[in-house]
Design a protein around this motif. Structure first.
Motif, mmCIF file in Angstrom:
data_model
loop_
_atom_site.group_PDB
_atom_site.id
_atom_site.type_symbol
_atom_site.label_atom_id
_atom_site.label_comp_id
_atom_site.label_asym_id
_atom_site.label_seq_id
_atom_site.Cartn_x
_atom_site.Cartn_y
_atom_site.Cartn_z
ATOM 1 N N ARG A 1 -5.654 -3.371 -12.945
ATOM 2 C CA ARG A 1 -5.239 -3.973 -14.215
ATOM 3 C C ARG A 1 -4.978 -5.472 -14.054
ATOM 4 N NH1 ARG A 1 -0.620 -0.380 -16.809
ATOM 5 N NH2 ARG A 1 -0.882 -1.904 -18.499
ATOM 6 N N CYS A 2 -4.395 -5.866 -12.914
ATOM 7 C CA CYS A 2 -4.117 -7.298 -12.710
ATOM 8 C C CYS A 2 -5.419 -8.081 -12.525
ATOM 9 C CB CYS A 2 -3.224 -7.506 -11.481
ATOM 10 S SG CYS A 2 -1.539 -6.944 -11.765
ATOM 11 N N ALA A 3 -6.387 -7.454 -11.826
ATOM 12 C CA ALA A 3 -7.665 -8.154 -11.585
ATOM 13 C C ALA A 3 -8.426 -8.361 -12.894
ATOM 14 C CB ALA A 3 -8.505 -7.354 -10.602
ATOM 15 N N LEU B 1 0.808 -1.225 0.000
ATOM 16 C CA LEU B 1 0.000 0.000 0.000
ATOM 17 C C LEU B 1 0.844 1.280 0.000
ATOM 18 C CD1 LEU B 1 -2.978 -1.029 2.300
ATOM 19 C CD2 LEU B 1 -2.821 -1.060 -0.190
ATOM 20 N N VAL B 2 2.182 1.174 0.146
ATOM 21 C CA VAL B 2 2.994 2.394 0.007
ATOM 22 C C VAL B 2 3.339 2.666 -1.461
ATOM 23 C CG1 VAL B 2 4.021 2.150 2.323
ATOM 24 C CG2 VAL B 2 5.313 1.361 0.319
ATOM 25 N N LEU C 1 -3.312 1.115 -6.766
ATOM 26 C CA LEU C 1 -4.710 0.877 -7.169
ATOM 27 C C LEU C 1 -4.781 0.522 -8.646
ATOM 28 C CD1 LEU C 1 -6.427 3.713 -5.110
ATOM 29 C CD2 LEU C 1 -6.451 1.247 -4.633
ATOM 30 N N SER C 2 -3.990 1.222 -9.428
ATOM 31 C CA SER C 2 -3.983 0.940 -10.863
ATOM 32 C C SER C 2 -3.421 -0.470 -11.129
ATOM 33 C CB SER C 2 -3.147 2.020 -11.551
ATOM 34 O OG SER C 2 -2.937 1.701 -12.882
ATOM 35 N N LEU D 1 -9.396 -0.069 -2.724
ATOM 36 C CA LEU D 1 -8.734 -1.355 -2.979
ATOM 37 C C LEU D 1 -9.767 -2.425 -3.354
ATOM 38 C CD1 LEU D 1 -5.746 -1.989 -2.672
ATOM 39 C CD2 LEU D 1 -6.210 -2.806 -0.361
ATOM 40 N N HIS D 2 -10.853 -2.403 -2.625
ATOM 41 C CA HIS D 2 -11.941 -3.351 -2.892
ATOM 42 C C HIS D 2 -12.508 -3.101 -4.285
ATOM 43 C CE1 HIS D 2 -15.595 -5.564 -0.959
ATOM 44 N NE2 HIS D 2 -14.815 -6.371 -1.617
ATOM 45 N N ARG D 3 -12.734 -1.825 -4.585
ATOM 46 C CA ARG D 3 -13.280 -1.483 -5.911
ATOM 47 C C ARG D 3 -12.291 -1.841 -7.015
ATOM 48 N NH1 ARG D 3 -15.407 3.123 -3.459
ATOM 49 N NH2 ARG D 3 -13.724 4.471 -4.155
ATOM 50 N N ALA D 4 -10.996 -1.818 -6.702
ATOM 51 C CA ALA D 4 -9.973 -2.137 -7.715
ATOM 52 C C ALA D 4 -9.876 -3.647 -7.955
ATOM 53 C CB ALA D 4 -8.622 -1.586 -7.290
#
Ligand code: SAM
Ligand code: SF4
Length: 317
Positions: free
Chosen positions: A81-83, A70-71, A76-77, A107-110
């Protein structure tokens, strides 16, 4: 895809950074680490290409880790993209939770579905000591934020350290009664730079069974943790005996470090570089990593250290 010992490799652990906002004694040196130059690390496009290549070879589950994922500025991007990569069915993250109060909803939305959050103690002074710079309340707020956000699964990861937190086994395990979380005790692994721990620190997970005689075996889920449950608990207790009873025979994973090194085995120094590779070369390197995955790593103990030449923050635990 199967490796040369017939194990189906379906799980990629992807480290996106070796930097961290904590300095856990068993994971990092006190002053942090020398930041590598930007050009030495995988770019976001290279990370996504690696995940696409892995998915085309049968990887279905992705765990994003670090360092502290998270640092990473573009985390998020990267997650989004991985999801979205064809074939990836599950995206999970391992985090210390410190930045979850700000980032959990995004994060959840990503596309991150499951979180493992690290927490070694419920005592403020001990949290500050083991993380060298952390504040317990921030990690607890991170867990609250994750619970509020409703991730499909939340696991608390506790590294079991004799003489440090073995007296807290009942209190930490009780989190699985209070909240819908699994609590997993992980044996301390003897990596390169955690010599500060004496032999007594390397406790086998059986210490948890002794401290919690009321534990009942639970339904197993095929993962590396042996699962138990406290009476009337909302989540399981998991024991990850990485040192006393390694799980190489069932290992279904490969790892990719933030500087682009594929590691067929956590405890081997074998690394195959993906940095600068185009799609074809990346595919060949990944095929090699899977084919050359060793049957087993050498035994680990307080006196037999991991052969990996990196600490956990530079591998992706
Ligand atoms: N920063 C994130 C965190 O702490 O959750 C992700 C990276 S951290 C390297 C991943 C996991 O590895 C954490 O649960 C941490 O406790 C664990 N870990 C690090 N060094 C370890 C060691 N020497 N033995 C056992 N677990 C270790
Ligand atoms: Fe950072 Fe995680 Fe390592 Fe702790 S265990 S220093 S939080 S990377």
């Amino acid at each position: 895809m199967k490796d040369s010992f017939g194990r189906e490799i379906t799980y990629l652990r992807l480290s996106v950074t070796d930097l961290c906002n904590l300095r856990c004694q068993y994971c990092m040196p006190p002053d942090g680490i020398c930041k590598k130059t930007h050009s030495e690390m995988l770019t976001e496009d290279e990370i996504v290409l690696a995940v696409e290549t892995a998915a085309s070879l049968g990887i279905r589950k992705l765990r994003i880790t670090g360092g502290e994922p998270l640092v990473k500025k573009n985390i998020l991007s990267i997650c989004r993209r991985c999801a979205a990569v064809n074939g990836i069915e599950e995206v999970c993250m391992t985090t210390n939770g410190i930045l979850l109060p700000q980032l959990a909803p995004q994060l959840h939305r990503a596309g991150v579905q499951r979180l493992n959050i690290s927490l070694d103690t419920l005592c403020e002074e001990k949290y500050a000591r083991i993380t060298r710079i952390g504040k317990l309340q921030q990690a607890l707020s991170g867990i609250e934020a994750a619970l509020t956000e409703g991730f499909s699964k939340i696991k608390i990861n506790t590294v079991l350290i004799g003489g440090f937190n073995d007296d807290e086994i009942p209190a930490l395990a009780a989190l699985s009664k209070e909240y819908p979380v699994d609590v997993r005790f992980i044996e301390l692994m003897p990596m390169t730079e955690n010599e500060a721990f004496g032999e007594e620190a390397y406790l086998p997970c059986d210490a948890v069974l002794q401290a919690l005689p009321q534990l009942q075996p639970a339904e197993q889920d095929g993962g590396v943790a042996r699962l138990y449950r406290l009476p009337e608990a909302k989540g399981n207790i998991g024991l990850i005996s990485a040192v006393s009873q390694h799980f190489c025979a069932e290992c279904n994973r490969i790892r990719l470090t933030a500087d682009g090194k594929l590691k067929p085995c956590l405890h081997s120094d074998q690394e195959l570089s993906l940095k600068g590779c185009g799609p074809d070369e990346m595919r060949l390197q990944m095929l090699r990593a899977i084919e050359e995955k060793p049957l087993c790593h050498e035994p680990l103990s307080a006196t037999a250290r991991s052969k990996a030449k990196r600490n956990m923050n530079k591998i992706g635990g």
